[in-house]
Design a protein around this motif. Sequence first.
Motif, PDB file in Angstrom:
ATOM      1  N   ALA A   1       0.822  -1.216   0.000  1.00 31.10           N
ATOM      2  CA  ALA A   1       0.000   0.000   0.000  1.00 31.10           C
ATOM      3  C   ALA A   1       0.856   1.267   0.000  1.00 31.10           C
ATOM      4  CB  ALA A   1      -0.914   0.008   1.214  1.00 31.10           C
ATOM      5  N   TYR A   2       2.178   1.119  -0.239  1.00 30.07           N
ATOM      6  CA  TYR A   2       3.100   2.262  -0.294  1.00 30.07           C
ATOM      7  C   TYR A   2       3.044   3.089   0.995  1.00 30.07           C
ATOM      8  CZ  TYR A   2       3.174   1.057  -5.235  1.00 30.07           C
ATOM      9  OH  TYR A   2       3.299   0.384  -6.424  1.00 30.07           O
ATOM     10  N   GLY A   3       2.989   2.384   2.138  1.00 30.17           N
ATOM     11  CA  GLY A   3       3.039   3.047   3.431  1.00 30.17           C
ATOM     12  C   GLY A   3       1.719   3.558   3.957  1.00 30.17           C
ATOM     13  N   SER A   4       0.631   3.336   3.238  1.00 35.36           N
ATOM     14  CA  SER A   4      -0.674   3.824   3.673  1.00 35.36           C
ATOM     15  C   SER A   4      -1.352   2.797   4.572  1.00 35.36           C
ATOM     16  CB  SER A   4      -1.562   4.114   2.455  1.00 35.36           C
ATOM     17  OG  SER A   4      -2.864   4.480   2.871  1.00 35.36           O
ATOM     18  N   TYR A   5      -1.863   3.264   5.717  1.00 35.41           N
ATOM     19  CA  TYR A   5      -2.549   2.370   6.654  1.00 35.41           C
ATOM     20  C   TYR A   5      -4.000   2.109   6.246  1.00 35.41           C
ATOM     21  CZ  TYR A   5       1.406   2.831   9.843  1.00 35.41           C
ATOM     22  OH  TYR A   5       2.654   2.780  10.406  1.00 35.41           O
ATOM     23  N   LYS A   6      -4.441   2.711   5.170  1.00 34.75           N
ATOM     24  CA  LYS A   6      -5.810   2.474   4.707  1.00 34.75           C
ATOM     25  C   LYS A   6      -6.022   1.037   4.246  1.00 34.75           C
ATOM     26  CE  LYS A   6      -6.820   7.223   3.228  1.00 34.75           C
ATOM     27  NZ  LYS A   6      -7.187   8.085   2.078  1.00 34.75           N
TER      28      LYS A   6
END
Length: 300
Positions: free
Chosen positions: A263-268
């Motif tokens: 997710a390229y560092g996204s917590y979503k």
Amino acid sequence: LWDGIPLVPFFIGLLALSELIFYTLHGKKISSEKIFDGGCKWDQMIQGIFDVLRRPFLVLQSSIIGTVAGIIPGVGGAVASFMAYSAAQRVSKNPQSFGKGSVEGLIAAETSNDAKEGGSLLPTVAFGIPGSPDMAIVLGAFILHGLEPGPLLLRDHLGVVVVLALGIALSQLIGSFMVLFAAPFLVRLVSLRATYISPVVLALCLAGAYSVRLNVYDVFLACGCGFFGFFLRRYRFPIIPIAIGFMLGNLVEKAFHQSLMMAYGSYKVFYSSVLSVILISSSLGLLIIPYVKSKWLTKK
């Protein structure tokens, strides 16, 4: 220690050596009751069979847990047994009996341990990913005989897969009958004093810890974990949560980092799909339900 604590020495020390230290210090028999009295206790074994048949929901629940744990590669039977044991304790009407020879705890642990064999067969034949160390050996046998695990194996050699499934089922039946005939003799062991059994068990445990990597360090590590587990038992800290955390912690950490990388560092990524929300909500529910249940029972 920088490379991590090996699984086998840790569990030999935490579970086996800690129990061994506990019984050796007391110097008593494993069982305080007179279980074996010169004859075959067939009535007790028949009673044990009926104890299982009277708990179909517990058997079904533990079987599902074991099958799911077997499907997940790298989890294994130890995780399945602990998870089923904890689940049985949460739904039991007598949770205080667990850890003191509870029949429900024994049924849950052994049922899930047996059920994981069928589950571990699925990723082995369908994707070529061994679900357990035993299935890794089966995977090697496939390759030696020119069989490539995966969708092509299911299409071109379905008979082999069916024979494997029947073999697992047959082995469970054979093992059950062997235990039924051997139990009247094996039960004598619990009537011996711990001081006679301890040296033999200690030698086997240390040999097992050493044989995995042929490393003397693992022997000292197992002894250290044994004293650590003994102090946990002495001051009534539960050992099972530590065992589950040790086994699953590495998998959780890797999966967490892999998810963030995807997710390229996204917590979503952890709450963007319906399935993720359901799984997270279920996990939180498992944490909250015991607390609510205890409060409700206290008021009642």
